[in-house]
Design a protein around this motif. Sequence first.
Motif, PDB file in Angstrom:
ATOM      1  N   LEU A   1      48.102  50.613  -1.909  1.00  0.00           N
ATOM      2  CA  LEU A   1      47.663  50.082  -0.621  1.00  0.00           C
ATOM      3  C   LEU A   1      48.817  49.495   0.182  1.00  0.00           C
ATOM      4  CD1 LEU A   1      44.259  48.427  -1.527  1.00  0.00           C
ATOM      5  CD2 LEU A   1      44.626  50.461  -0.136  1.00  0.00           C
ATOM      6  N   SER A   2      49.740  48.844  -0.494  1.00  0.00           N
ATOM      7  CA  SER A   2      50.877  48.265   0.231  1.00  0.00           C
ATOM      8  C   SER A   2      51.777  49.349   0.803  1.00  0.00           C
ATOM      9  CB  SER A   2      51.669  47.319  -0.664  1.00  0.00           C
ATOM     10  OG  SER A   2      52.345  48.026  -1.667  1.00  0.00           O
ATOM     11  N   VAL A   3      51.964  50.430   0.070  1.00  0.00           N
ATOM     12  CA  VAL A   3      52.783  51.541   0.560  1.00  0.00           C
ATOM     13  C   VAL A   3      52.107  52.203   1.747  1.00  0.00           C
ATOM     14  CG1 VAL A   3      53.665  53.838  -0.016  1.00  0.00           C
ATOM     15  CG2 VAL A   3      53.940  51.966  -1.631  1.00  0.00           C
ATOM     16  N   ILE A   4      50.842  52.491   1.629  1.00  0.00           N
ATOM     17  CA  ILE A   4      50.098  53.129   2.722  1.00  0.00           C
ATOM     18  C   ILE A   4      50.031  52.200   3.930  1.00  0.00           C
ATOM     19  CG2 ILE A   4      47.824  53.959   3.436  1.00  0.00           C
ATOM     20  CD1 ILE A   4      47.468  54.934   0.522  1.00  0.00           C
ATOM     21  N   GLY A   5      49.772  50.942   3.708  1.00  0.00           N
ATOM     22  CA  GLY A   5      49.692  49.971   4.792  1.00  0.00           C
ATOM     23  C   GLY A   5      51.005  49.794   5.512  1.00  0.00           C
ATOM     24  N   GLY A   6      52.110  49.818   4.790  1.00  0.00           N
ATOM     25  CA  GLY A   6      53.426  49.666   5.400  1.00  0.00           C
ATOM     26  C   GLY A   6      53.757  50.806   6.326  1.00  0.00           C
ATOM     27  N   VAL A   7      53.380  52.005   5.949  1.00  0.00           N
ATOM     28  CA  VAL A   7      53.620  53.174   6.784  1.00  0.00           C
ATOM     29  C   VAL A   7      52.761  53.105   8.037  1.00  0.00           C
ATOM     30  CG1 VAL A   7      53.397  55.683   6.889  1.00  0.00           C
ATOM     31  CG2 VAL A   7      54.340  54.608   4.855  1.00  0.00           C
ATOM     32  N   ALA A   8      51.566  52.606   7.924  1.00  0.00           N
ATOM     33  CA  ALA A   8      50.654  52.551   9.064  1.00  0.00           C
ATOM     34  C   ALA A   8      51.170  51.621  10.164  1.00  0.00           C
ATOM     35  CB  ALA A   8      49.275  52.100   8.599  1.00  0.00           C
ATOM     36  N   PHE A   9      51.938  50.601   9.827  1.00  0.00           N
ATOM     37  CA  PHE A   9      52.425  49.658  10.819  1.00  0.00           C
ATOM     38  C   PHE A   9      53.644  50.163  11.577  1.00  0.00           C
ATOM     39  CE2 PHE A   9      50.220  46.599   7.939  1.00  0.00           C
ATOM     40  CZ  PHE A   9      49.207  46.305   8.825  1.00  0.00           C
ATOM     41  N   ALA A  10      54.348  51.138  11.050  1.00  0.00           N
ATOM     42  CA  ALA A  10      55.504  51.701  11.741  1.00  0.00           C
ATOM     43  C   ALA A  10      54.999  52.654  12.816  1.00  0.00           C
ATOM     44  CB  ALA A  10      56.411  52.420  10.766  1.00  0.00           C
ATOM     45  N   GLY A  11      55.514  52.511  14.012  1.00  0.00           N
ATOM     46  CA  GLY A  11      55.066  53.359  15.104  1.00  0.00           C
ATOM     47  C   GLY A  11      56.216  54.139  15.714  1.00  0.00           C
ATOM     48  N   VAL A  12      55.903  54.925  16.733  1.00  0.00           N
ATOM     49  CA  VAL A  12      56.917  55.739  17.379  1.00  0.00           C
ATOM     50  C   VAL A  12      57.970  54.877  18.066  1.00  0.00           C
ATOM     51  CG1 VAL A  12      55.454  57.770  17.669  1.00  0.00           C
ATOM     52  CG2 VAL A  12      55.541  56.078  19.472  1.00  0.00           C
ATOM     53  N   LEU A  13      57.596  53.680  18.500  1.00  0.00           N
ATOM     54  CA  LEU A  13      58.570  52.798  19.142  1.00  0.00           C
ATOM     55  C   LEU A  13      59.523  52.170  18.129  1.00  0.00           C
ATOM     56  CD1 LEU A  13      56.319  50.958  21.775  1.00  0.00           C
ATOM     57  CD2 LEU A  13      57.735  52.996  22.079  1.00  0.00           C
ATOM     58  N   ASP A  14      59.191  52.261  16.848  1.00  0.00           N
ATOM     59  CA  ASP A  14      60.055  51.717  15.800  1.00  0.00           C
ATOM     60  C   ASP A  14      61.075  52.733  15.301  1.00  0.00           C
ATOM     61  OD1 ASP A  14      58.791  49.206  15.757  1.00  0.00           O
ATOM     62  OD2 ASP A  14      57.159  50.036  14.563  1.00  0.00           O
ATOM     63  N   GLU A  15      60.954  53.967  15.744  1.00  0.00           N
ATOM     64  CA  GLU A  15      61.841  55.035  15.282  1.00  0.00           C
ATOM     65  C   GLU A  15      63.066  55.108  16.199  1.00  0.00           C
ATOM     66  OE1 GLU A  15      63.588  57.696  13.165  1.00  0.00           O
ATOM     67  OE2 GLU A  15      61.642  56.916  12.521  1.00  0.00           O
ATOM     68  N   PRO A  16      64.259  54.788  15.679  1.00  0.00           N
ATOM     69  CA  PRO A  16      65.466  54.787  16.521  1.00  0.00           C
ATOM     70  C   PRO A  16      65.724  56.100  17.266  1.00  0.00           C
ATOM     71  CG  PRO A  16      65.928  53.744  14.425  1.00  0.00           C
ATOM     72  CD  PRO A  16      64.540  54.342  14.320  1.00  0.00           C
ATOM     73  N   SER A  17      65.450  57.230  16.638  1.00  0.00           N
ATOM     74  CA  SER A  17      65.712  58.508  17.310  1.00  0.00           C
ATOM     75  C   SER A  17      64.811  58.702  18.530  1.00  0.00           C
ATOM     76  CB  SER A  17      65.543  59.674  16.328  1.00  0.00           C
ATOM     77  OG  SER A  17      64.208  59.738  15.856  1.00  0.00           O
ATOM     78  N   ASN A  18      63.639  58.093  18.542  1.00  0.00           N
ATOM     79  CA  ASN A  18      62.752  58.173  19.704  1.00  0.00           C
ATOM     80  C   ASN A  18      63.225  57.267  20.829  1.00  0.00           C
ATOM     81  OD1 ASN A  18      61.087  59.865  18.224  1.00  0.00           O
ATOM     82  ND2 ASN A  18      59.706  58.222  17.626  1.00  0.00           N
TER      83      ASN A  18
ATOM     84  N   ALA B   1      53.651  64.835  23.908  1.00  0.00           N
ATOM     85  CA  ALA B   1      52.960  64.193  22.781  1.00  0.00           C
ATOM     86  C   ALA B   1      53.615  62.857  22.433  1.00  0.00           C
ATOM     87  CB  ALA B   1      52.947  65.114  21.563  1.00  0.00           C
ATOM     88  N   MET B   2      54.940  62.802  22.526  1.00  0.00           N
ATOM     89  CA  MET B   2      55.666  61.567  22.246  1.00  0.00           C
ATOM     90  C   MET B   2      55.388  60.546  23.346  1.00  0.00           C
ATOM     91  SD  MET B   2      57.625  60.019  20.100  1.00  0.00           S
ATOM     92  CE  MET B   2      58.135  61.412  19.129  1.00  0.00           C
ATOM     93  N   GLN B   3      55.326  60.990  24.596  1.00  0.00           N
ATOM     94  CA  GLN B   3      55.000  60.092  25.704  1.00  0.00           C
ATOM     95  C   GLN B   3      53.628  59.450  25.487  1.00  0.00           C
ATOM     96  OE1 GLN B   3      55.205  62.254  29.397  1.00  0.00           O
ATOM     97  NE2 GLN B   3      57.435  62.316  29.411  1.00  0.00           N
ATOM     98  N   VAL B   4      52.658  60.259  25.082  1.00  0.00           N
ATOM     99  CA  VAL B   4      51.306  59.742  24.849  1.00  0.00           C
ATOM    100  C   VAL B   4      51.331  58.689  23.745  1.00  0.00           C
ATOM    101  CG1 VAL B   4      48.997  60.377  24.009  1.00  0.00           C
ATOM    102  CG2 VAL B   4      50.145  61.801  25.716  1.00  0.00           C
ATOM    103  N   SER B   5      52.057  58.966  22.664  1.00  0.00           N
ATOM    104  CA  SER B   5      52.151  58.013  21.551  1.00  0.00           C
ATOM    105  C   SER B   5      52.843  56.722  21.989  1.00  0.00           C
ATOM    106  CB  SER B   5      52.903  58.632  20.378  1.00  0.00           C
ATOM    107  OG  SER B   5      52.185  59.712  19.850  1.00  0.00           O
ATOM    108  N   MET B   6      53.911  56.852  22.762  1.00  0.00           N
ATOM    109  CA  MET B   6      54.632  55.674  23.241  1.00  0.00           C
ATOM    110  C   MET B   6      53.752  54.839  24.166  1.00  0.00           C
ATOM    111  SD  MET B   6      58.426  57.154  23.981  1.00  0.00           S
ATOM    112  CE  MET B   6      59.677  57.113  22.722  1.00  0.00           C
ATOM    113  N   MET B   7      53.025  55.498  25.058  1.00  0.00           N
ATOM    114  CA  MET B   7      52.139  54.775  25.969  1.00  0.00           C
ATOM    115  C   MET B   7      51.038  54.055  25.196  1.00  0.00           C
ATOM    116  SD  MET B   7      53.275  54.820  28.943  1.00  0.00           S
ATOM    117  CE  MET B   7      51.891  53.836  29.444  1.00  0.00           C
TER     118      MET B   7
END
Length: 91
Positions: free
Chosen positions: A13-30, A59-65
Amino acid sequence: MNIKAICFGAFALSVIGGVAFAGVLDEPSNMQPFFTDSGMKTMKSSADFETAWKATPKAMQVSMMKECNDAAMSKPHAQFCAQLFALGHHS
């Protein structure tokens, strides 16, 4: 219930939960196209920001918005979201 099963379940649950909190705005390449420096401390000018936004896949714009419209997700990226909203890109 067995203690190993409980520990494994908690870990899963902690592994799955940790991934769920990371978003597209947290990805440096984005986010890199919107900043002038590699440390992503200085935002590009409005014109360059808009150019980078237009070059971002739809698709990335929609996720960022979506993340900018979520108060909890956007808080660490307030500067980016404010610039995006200043250009009129909000719902």
